[in-house]
Design a protein around this motif. Sequence first.
Motif, PDB file in Angstrom:
ATOM      1  N   GLY B  79       2.338  -0.521  12.694  1.00 12.17           N
ATOM      2  CA  GLY B  79       1.379  -0.381  13.797  1.00 12.17           C
ATOM      3  C   GLY B  79       0.122   0.372  13.404  1.00 12.17           C
ATOM      4  O   GLY B  79      -0.626   0.837  14.265  1.00 12.17           O
ATOM      5  N   LEU B  80      -0.126   0.457  12.106  1.00 11.65           N
ATOM      6  CA  LEU B  80      -1.336   1.151  11.651  1.00 11.65           C
ATOM      7  C   LEU B  80      -2.528   0.192  11.697  1.00 11.65           C
ATOM      8  O   LEU B  80      -2.371  -1.013  11.509  1.00 11.65           O
ATOM      9  CB  LEU B  80      -1.150   1.668  10.226  1.00 11.65           C
ATOM     10  CG  LEU B  80      -0.183   2.835  10.053  1.00 11.65           C
ATOM     11  CD1 LEU B  80       0.150   3.050   8.584  1.00 11.65           C
ATOM     12  CD2 LEU B  80      -0.782   4.111  10.634  1.00 11.65           C
ATOM     13  N   GLU B  81      -3.721   0.760  11.908  1.00  8.08           N
ATOM     14  CA  GLU B  81      -4.926  -0.056  11.979  1.00  8.08           C
ATOM     15  C   GLU B  81      -6.010   0.532  11.088  1.00  8.08           C
ATOM     16  O   GLU B  81      -5.997   1.725  10.811  1.00  8.08           O
ATOM     17  CB  GLU B  81      -5.443  -0.109  13.423  1.00  8.08           C
ATOM     18  CG  GLU B  81      -4.584  -0.976  14.325  1.00  8.08           C
ATOM     19  CD  GLU B  81      -5.082  -0.990  15.757  1.00  8.08           C
ATOM     20  OE1 GLU B  81      -5.927  -0.148  16.101  1.00  8.08           O
ATOM     21  OE2 GLU B  81      -4.603  -1.835  16.526  1.00  8.08           O
ATOM     22  N   GLY B  82      -6.927  -0.319  10.690  1.00  8.28           N
ATOM     23  CA  GLY B  82      -8.060   0.168   9.921  1.00  8.28           C
ATOM     24  C   GLY B  82      -8.003  -0.267   8.470  1.00  8.28           C
ATOM     25  O   GLY B  82      -7.218  -1.136   8.085  1.00  8.28           O
ATOM     26  N   SER B  83      -8.822   0.376   7.651  1.00  6.30           N
ATOM     27  CA  SER B  83      -8.921   0.008   6.239  1.00  6.30           C
ATOM     28  C   SER B  83      -7.716   0.514   5.479  1.00  6.30           C
ATOM     29  O   SER B  83      -7.145   1.549   5.811  1.00  6.30           O
ATOM     30  CB  SER B  83     -10.189   0.618   5.646  1.00  6.30           C
ATOM     31  OG  SER B  83     -11.298   0.259   6.417  1.00  6.30           O
ATOM     32  N   TYR B  84      -7.349  -0.213   4.443  1.00  2.44           N
ATOM     33  CA  TYR B  84      -6.218   0.230   3.639  1.00  2.44           C
ATOM     34  C   TYR B  84      -6.297  -0.374   2.234  1.00  2.44           C
ATOM     35  O   TYR B  84      -6.987  -1.363   2.000  1.00  2.44           O
ATOM     36  CB  TYR B  84      -4.883  -0.164   4.299  1.00  2.44           C
ATOM     37  CG  TYR B  84      -4.654  -1.647   4.405  1.00  2.44           C
ATOM     38  CD1 TYR B  84      -5.176  -2.355   5.480  1.00  2.44           C
ATOM     39  CD2 TYR B  84      -3.950  -2.329   3.423  1.00  2.44           C
ATOM     40  CE1 TYR B  84      -4.981  -3.720   5.573  1.00  2.44           C
ATOM     41  CE2 TYR B  84      -3.758  -3.702   3.512  1.00  2.44           C
ATOM     42  CZ  TYR B  84      -4.279  -4.394   4.583  1.00  2.44           C
ATOM     43  OH  TYR B  84      -4.098  -5.745   4.669  1.00  2.44           O
ATOM     44  N   GLY B  85      -5.566   0.256   1.354  1.00  2.00           N
ATOM     45  CA  GLY B  85      -5.422  -0.254  -0.003  1.00  2.00           C
ATOM     46  C   GLY B  85      -3.946  -0.233  -0.355  1.00  2.00           C
ATOM     47  O   GLY B  85      -3.206   0.626   0.135  1.00  2.00           O
ATOM     48  N   THR B  86      -3.509  -1.177  -1.175  1.00  2.00           N
ATOM     49  CA  THR B  86      -2.103  -1.241  -1.558  1.00  2.00           C
ATOM     50  C   THR B  86      -2.002  -1.122  -3.077  1.00  2.00           C
ATOM     51  O   THR B  86      -2.767  -1.766  -3.799  1.00  2.00           O
ATOM     52  CB  THR B  86      -1.478  -2.575  -1.097  1.00  2.00           C
ATOM     53  OG1 THR B  86      -1.855  -2.811   0.260  1.00  2.00           O
ATOM     54  CG2 THR B  86       0.034  -2.536  -1.209  1.00  2.00           C
ATOM     55  N   TYR B  87      -1.112  -0.279  -3.551  1.00  2.00           N
ATOM     56  CA  TYR B  87      -0.948  -0.099  -4.994  1.00  2.00           C
ATOM     57  C   TYR B  87       0.478   0.326  -5.294  1.00  2.00           C
ATOM     58  O   TYR B  87       1.277   0.578  -4.386  1.00  2.00           O
ATOM     59  CB  TYR B  87      -1.951   0.926  -5.530  1.00  2.00           C
ATOM     60  CG  TYR B  87      -1.840   2.288  -4.901  1.00  2.00           C
ATOM     61  CD1 TYR B  87      -1.143   3.306  -5.544  1.00  2.00           C
ATOM     62  CD2 TYR B  87      -2.419   2.559  -3.664  1.00  2.00           C
ATOM     63  CE1 TYR B  87      -1.026   4.560  -4.966  1.00  2.00           C
ATOM     64  CE2 TYR B  87      -2.303   3.809  -3.083  1.00  2.00           C
ATOM     65  CZ  TYR B  87      -1.608   4.800  -3.739  1.00  2.00           C
ATOM     66  OH  TYR B  87      -1.481   6.031  -3.164  1.00  2.00           O
ATOM     67  N   ARG B  88       0.810   0.400  -6.563  1.00  2.00           N
ATOM     68  CA  ARG B  88       2.168   0.792  -6.965  1.00  2.00           C
ATOM     69  C   ARG B  88       2.095   1.846  -8.053  1.00  2.00           C
ATOM     70  O   ARG B  88       1.430   1.647  -9.066  1.00  2.00           O
ATOM     71  CB  ARG B  88       2.932  -0.413  -7.508  1.00  2.00           C
ATOM     72  CG  ARG B  88       3.094  -1.515  -6.527  1.00  2.00           C
ATOM     73  CD  ARG B  88       3.873  -2.657  -7.116  1.00  2.00           C
ATOM     74  NE  ARG B  88       5.308  -2.451  -6.940  1.00  2.00           N
ATOM     75  CZ  ARG B  88       6.222  -3.348  -7.298  1.00  2.00           C
ATOM     76  NH1 ARG B  88       5.871  -4.443  -7.914  1.00  2.00           N
ATOM     77  NH2 ARG B  88       7.495  -3.107  -7.076  1.00  2.00           N
ATOM     78  N   ASP B  89       2.769   2.958  -7.812  1.00  2.00           N
ATOM     79  CA  ASP B  89       2.882   3.997  -8.843  1.00  2.00           C
ATOM     80  C   ASP B  89       3.899   3.579  -9.898  1.00  2.00           C
ATOM     81  O   ASP B  89       3.745   3.867 -11.069  1.00  2.00           O
ATOM     82  CB  ASP B  89       3.337   5.324  -8.216  1.00  2.00           C
ATOM     83  CG  ASP B  89       2.196   6.030  -7.530  1.00  2.00           C
ATOM     84  OD1 ASP B  89       1.039   5.699  -7.869  1.00  2.00           O
ATOM     85  OD2 ASP B  89       2.446   6.885  -6.670  1.00  2.00           O
ATOM     86  N   ASN B  90       4.982   2.966  -9.427  1.00  2.00           N
ATOM     87  CA  ASN B  90       6.022   2.474 -10.328  1.00  2.00           C
ATOM     88  C   ASN B  90       6.720   1.288  -9.652  1.00  2.00           C
ATOM     89  O   ASN B  90       6.513   1.044  -8.457  1.00  2.00           O
ATOM     90  CB  ASN B  90       6.987   3.612 -10.699  1.00  2.00           C
ATOM     91  CG  ASN B  90       7.795   4.097  -9.508  1.00  2.00           C
ATOM     92  OD1 ASN B  90       8.554   3.334  -8.902  1.00  2.00           O
ATOM     93  ND2 ASN B  90       7.621   5.366  -9.139  1.00  2.00           N
TER      94      ASN B  90
END
Lengths: 186, 198
Positions: B79-90
Amino acid sequence: MYLALFLTPWVLIYAVSTMAMNHREFFRDLYGGQPVQWEIESGQTYSGTIPEGAKPAEAALQILESLGMDGSHGARAAGGRIIINRMHPVNPRRITYNPANRSLLVEKQVFRAPVFLERMHRRRGFEQNYALDDTWGLSVDVFIVAMLFWVASGLWMWWEMKVTRLWGGVFGLAGLALFAYYLKTL
Amino acid sequence: MTFQYFNRRLHLYLAMFLMPWFFMYGLSSYPFSHPKVTEALFDDGTSMWIPRFERPYDIDVPAQPDLKQIGARIMRDTGLEGSYGTYRDNPKVVNVYNYTFWKSTRVTYFIDKKLLRAEDRRFRWDQFLTGMHARGGYDHPTFLEKAWAFTVDVICVGFLLWIASGLIMWWQLPSHRGWGWLAIAGGLGLFVVFLVGL
């Protein structure tokens, strides 16, 4: 005015580099992936002796001095090797020392304009034991103060010129409104 | 309207319109230039991240995932809104970083534990400023993000126009040419020293 003329190269580099960073995806596509690329410059056997238990920073300093490449750098250990990033605005180098066979690999970063610009944009001082590095940091601080001074002096000059007060005010308010809208919504 | 008139007005009105950004970029450069000072000033020892929730979660994450797609799914499910980025540490986690100028939320999906954790970042003025400074790019899907990126481009062009119009205005003042040349030569000389020696 003289301050602006003196700082013209900084204004230029920060403007163009910001544009390059704002279009990072474009440059990634242009270069077909990661824009940072390295090419081998030389490989040799290191003739010096790195004291046992020396930290990467100590080893890096010794290696850089022996190569005649002393200057701002970062060092880390990875997989039993010591990797030194010798920072330079135009020609950064990566030096890899492998204690197992005493090999020393020197790689030069392929020059690419957006990478160079971003490097200049991100460069700061006061973190290394090199006077020129701190001088750069000081120049960045002068630039920061100059920007804030230009805001204040610009406002004062605008207010002093009665003939441009109205339209200057309109543009000022329009910019402020757009900025406030971004602040609220982004 | 003469060219000199147009040039002077362009210099002034452009400055007036872009002044909030100019001020923000100036002020926000300080934490970048002196991170240790600002860190000491704002870090009061309390944790940066405040837990929001932790709950069971189970979605399929392939070995070579489309991170944008997975990020969008996690954003929707939380239910989050707005800008986002997706990445992986591991390989065992997927991180989604959701942000606005004022607040940020970090969502971590622990794939093997099938657990989703969300944490809100505590507000700090230095991070608010550096967040604004670093924001940009056209790789975000929303119109407003692209509008901000376009504004950043306008600011860059504005800087270049200031240089050009400023140089023209200086040249129109013959009595200042000598000292102006000296200032230009001094700045350029020092900059070249940095380029060669840093």
